[in-house]
Design an enzyme around this catalytic site. Structure first.
Site, PDB file in Angstrom:
ATOM      1  N   CYS A   1       0.907  -1.206   0.050  1.00 18.43           N
ATOM      2  CA  CYS A   1      -0.119   0.146   0.060  1.00 18.43           C
ATOM      3  C   CYS A   1       0.899   1.354   0.035  1.00 18.43           C
ATOM      4  CB  CYS A   1      -0.960   0.119   1.096  1.00 18.43           C
ATOM      5  SG  CYS A   1      -1.832   1.545   1.419  1.00 18.43           S
TER       6      CYS A   1
ATOM      7  N   GLU B   1      -5.468   7.215   8.479  1.00 25.82           N
ATOM      8  CA  GLU B   1      -5.338   8.174   7.231  1.00 25.82           C
ATOM      9  C   GLU B   1      -3.964   8.855   7.199  1.00 25.82           C
ATOM     10  OE1 GLU B   1      -7.716   8.631   4.727  1.00 25.82           O
ATOM     11  OE2 GLU B   1      -8.822   7.310   5.876  1.00 25.82           O
ATOM     12  N   SER B   2      -3.370   8.584   5.970  1.00 26.18           N
ATOM     13  CA  SER B   2      -1.723   8.472   5.961  1.00 26.18           C
ATOM     14  C   SER B   2      -1.253   9.855   6.385  1.00 26.18           C
ATOM     15  CB  SER B   2      -1.299   8.124   4.636  1.00 26.18           C
ATOM     16  OG  SER B   2      -1.956   8.944   3.661  1.00 26.18           O
TER      17      SER B   2
END
Length: 274
Positions: A59, A111-112
């Site tokens: 990912c 959430e990155s």
């Protein structure tokens, strides 16, 4: 438990197989490299003081946070999950069951970009986000351009054909033109200045895979069109945190093939001992 929600060499010749792990950037400890899947038993919660990253090897958004953790010199442990067959217990930690997800002293952050800002604010080490409001705003605007134009079209160029593919490539290049222009406003090699910063790590996972995604002549970036972006990518490949977090291109190639076949294999490239 608190849930935090919010938004927040050359391109042609360098291959990931040439990257070697650097001693100067810490790597995360993995409970197991293999991904937890639907029906799996949840791992025990992280011990007090331990940072846990719930991730996936393939990912790019989770890769963003691995880079920031490595750049900040933070020791952490990794739990990999299969995104095609998400384990039920993951939804009790993050209702979206998305990676990256951080667990730290009873707190959960996901959430990155939110994870990366949390790490930058909470942990010591060099700051990755600029303090000056206008410069921070510029970084945020470039991030928005990336998310709208360049990032989504990397995979679209790979997965589509014909006119749709060419349109995606043109939009991708339109987005990159803003990054080329921004790099021209400074003599520094990175968007973060003399060292990579928040934006460098946010966009890097896609650039690391150019040798896989943008290889055909009709969708190949040209150095003459993006000389500063080429120089930036070469400088990023030399960074210890980039080398620490790199995945072999040959393994990525196998993963993409499995995804195209409709069965993305999160454990591809691992042996029985992993």
């Amino acid at each position: 438990m608190v849930f935090v929600t919010s938004r927040l060499t050359t391109l042609q010749s360098i291959t990931l197989s040439a990257l070697r792990r650097s001693e100067s950037a810490p790597a995360g400890t993995m409970l197991t490299k293999r991904a937890f899947k639907t029906g799996s038993t949840a791992p025990d919660p992280p011990a007090p003081g331990v940072v846990r990253l719930i991730s996936n090897r393939f990912c790019p958004y989770a890769h963003r946070t691995r880079l920031v953790l490595a750049a900040k010199g933070i020791d952490y442990e990794t739990v990999n999950v299969c995104l095609a067959k998400r384990p039920e217990w993951f939804f009790s930690i993050n209702p979206l069951a998305k990676v990256p997800t951080l667990q730290h002293d009873g707190k959960v952050v996901y959430e990155s970009l939110v994870c990366n800002e949390y790490v930058d604010r909470v942990f010591p080490g060099r700051k990755l986000l600029p303090e000056e409001p206008l410069e921070k705003a510029r970084i945020g605007m470039l991030q928005a351009i990336w998310d709208a134009k360049s990032g989504p079209n990397f995979m679209k160029v790979t997965m589509t054909k014909g006119e749709e593919r060419q349109k995606a490539f043109e939009v991708l290049k339109e987005g990159l033109s803003f990054f080329e222009k921004h790099l021209g406003t400074s003599e520094a090699p990175f968007f973060g200045g003399e060292q990579p910063g928040f934006l460098d790590y946010s966009i890097w996972p896609w650039f690391e895979l150019l040798g896989l995604f943008l290889t055909d002549d009709d969708v190949k970036l040209q150095e003459a069109e993006f000389p500063r972006v080429f120089a930036w990518q070469a400088a990023m490949f030399d960074r210890p945190e980039v080398k620490t977090c790199a995945c072999e291109l040959s393994v990525w190639t196998k993963y993409v093939a499995s995804a195209r076949a409709g069965n993305p294999d999160s454990d591809i490239g691992l042996d029985d001992s992993d």
